[in-house]
Design a protein around this motif. Structure first.
Motif, PDB file in Angstrom:
ATOM      1  N   ILE A  43       0.791  -1.428   0.140  1.00 34.58           N
ATOM      2  CA  ILE A  43       0.318   0.449   0.057  1.00 34.58           C
ATOM      3  C   ILE A  43       0.783   1.118   0.081  1.00 34.58           C
ATOM      4  N   ARG A  44      -0.037   2.381  -1.070  1.00 36.89           N
ATOM      5  CA  ARG A  44       1.615   3.595  -1.028  1.00 36.89           C
ATOM      6  C   ARG A  44       0.542   4.665  -1.210  1.00 36.89           C
ATOM      7  N   PHE A  45       0.924   5.396  -0.268  1.00 43.16           N
ATOM      8  CA  PHE A  45       0.096   6.316   0.692  1.00 43.16           C
ATOM      9  C   PHE A  45       0.648   7.830  -0.564  1.00 43.16           C
ATOM     10  N   PRO A  46      -0.384   9.017  -0.918  1.00 46.11           N
ATOM     11  CA  PRO A  46      -0.251   9.945  -1.399  1.00 46.11           C
ATOM     12  C   PRO A  46       1.311  10.632  -1.360  1.00 46.11           C
ATOM     13  N   ASP A  47       2.085  10.321  -0.257  1.00 43.88           N
ATOM     14  CA  ASP A  47       2.656  11.014   0.162  1.00 43.88           C
ATOM     15  C   ASP A  47       4.246  10.467   0.404  1.00 43.88           C
ATOM     16  N   GLY A  48       3.992   9.228  -0.534  1.00 45.22           N
ATOM     17  CA  GLY A  48       5.209   8.276  -0.823  1.00 45.22           C
ATOM     18  C   GLY A  48       5.444   7.092   0.131  1.00 45.22           C
ATOM     19  N   THR A  49       4.794   7.189   1.112  1.00 44.28           N
ATOM     20  CA  THR A  49       5.236   6.301   2.598  1.00 44.28           C
ATOM     21  C   THR A  49       5.168   4.986   1.884  1.00 44.28           C
ATOM     22  N   ILE A  50       5.003   3.800   2.889  1.00 45.99           N
ATOM     23  CA  ILE A  50       4.565   2.826   2.802  1.00 45.99           C
ATOM     24  C   ILE A  50       3.497   1.868   4.036  1.00 45.99           C
ATOM     25  N   GLN A  51       2.659   1.547   4.245  1.00 46.38           N
ATOM     26  CA  GLN A  51       2.227   0.847   5.668  1.00 46.38           C
ATOM     27  C   GLN A  51       2.317  -0.184   5.753  1.00 46.38           C
ATOM     28  N   SER A  52       2.399  -1.508   4.257  1.00 46.06           N
ATOM     29  CA  SER A  52       2.384  -2.480   4.752  1.00 46.06           C
ATOM     30  C   SER A  52       2.544  -3.435   2.829  1.00 46.06           C
ATOM     31  N   VAL A  53       3.335  -4.602   3.583  1.00 42.81           N
ATOM     32  CA  VAL A  53       4.152  -5.418   2.040  1.00 42.81           C
ATOM     33  C   VAL A  53       3.698  -6.857   2.320  1.00 42.81           C
ATOM     34  N   MET A  54       3.045  -7.330   0.966  1.00 46.92           N
ATOM     35  CA  MET A  54       2.918  -8.839   1.181  1.00 46.92           C
ATOM     36  C   MET A  54       3.646  -9.509  -0.124  1.00 46.92           C
ATOM     37  N   LEU A  55       4.298 -10.599   0.192  1.00 46.49           N
ATOM     38  CA  LEU A  55       4.765 -11.498  -0.563  1.00 46.49           C
ATOM     39  C   LEU A  55       3.426 -12.146  -1.296  1.00 46.49           C
ATOM     40  N   LEU A  56       3.207 -11.825  -2.492  1.00 48.01           N
ATOM     41  CA  LEU A  56       2.395 -13.131  -3.163  1.00 48.01           C
ATOM     42  C   LEU A  56       2.187 -14.543  -3.684  1.00 48.01           C
TER      43      LEU A  56
END
Length: 264
Positions: A43-56
């Motif tokens: 998930i990427r927010f408009p300010d460029g920060t990332i909240q979560s990461v998943m390995l598909l």
């Protein structure tokens, strides 16, 4: 058992990945970008920060180190029976618990309806899994249950959520724990003084605190208990058992935990 035992993710590298946006035209989710590059989705927010990461190819694997650290809360009791997670995000905690611990009763709380929708639509959280849409502090205020594990990951993009600093929040968290239970808190302190502020607030209810400073990230994870924390040897032995049953190796994190002096 996880098919992939370990996966190393460098956040600085992830921030440079272009990624393809996969949620074009999703009504109500315009302020979020769900991006994908190869086997990674985030998930990427408009300010460029990332909240979560998943390995598909292995959704249950907690990719980010601070999530793995929060899962060290599983080591504080020999056989935890339930877990309360405050702050769903993309559901990293949920995916691991639902995949590897069917005997643990899992309760999830998230304030943002859009995050709940995203986690179920794009991040493999079952539609049948109930997520209470409430502020974390409100849920704790009305909660009547007791938990072996309470996880709080309600940081904002501006830092630690203020609700985690309140005396009421901390006291309600302590009252929600079973004997021997643990309150695991992820914080994003902006200064040393903020770390001290958080610790002072937690000390009101938790005499014993273990600290883990997440490598290559700004996160600090705190493990807070009302009764003495397990010994380092016990945590390492339980980490070994967890590794044998799930494939997730938490021993390196356990080795780096720092026990703060107990409050007299």
């Amino acid at each position: 058992m996880l098919k992939i035992e370990q996966y190393s993710m460098n956040m600085e590298h992830l921030l440079t990945l272009p990624g393809e946006q996969v949620n074009h035209g999703t009504a109500g989710l315009e302020s979020f970008e769900i991006r994908q590059n190869g086997d990674l989705r985030w998930i990427r927010f408009p300010d460029g920060t990332i909240q979560s990461v998943m390995l598909l190819k292995e959704p249950a694997l907690p990719v980010l180190t601070y999530i793995q650290a929060l899962l060290c809360s599983l080591l504080f009791m020999p056989r935890p029976s339930n877990l309360l997670n405050l702050g769903l995000g993309s559901g990293s905690i949920e995916r691991f618990i639902l995949s590897q611990y069917s005997d643990i009763e899992l309760v999830s709380v998230e304030i943002d309806a859009r995050i709940i929708e995203i986690s179920k639509q794009y991040f493999h959280i079952p539609s049948s899994h109930t997520v209470f849409q409430l502020p974390a502090e409100k849920y704790l205020e009305i909660n009547q249950a007791n938990f072996d594990i309470l996880v709080s990951d309600i940081c904002t993009r501006q830092g630690t959520a203020n609700s985690q600093l309140s005396t009421d929040f901390v006291m309600h968290a302590a009252h929600a724990l079973n004997t021997g239970g643990v309150f695991a808190v992820n914080i994003l302190p902006r200064s040393e003084s903020e770390i001290i502020e958080v610790l002072i607030a937690l000390r009101c209810a938790f005499p014993w605190i273990l600290l883990y400073d997440v490598a290559d990230m700004d996160n600090i994870v705190l493990f807070c208990t009302v009764t003495p924390s397990p010994s380092p040897a016990s945590l390492m032995q339980r980490a070994k058992t967890l590794y044998q049953s799930t494939g997730l190796n938490l021993s390196p994190i356990c080795r780096q935990m720092i026990a703060l002096p107990a409050k007299k």
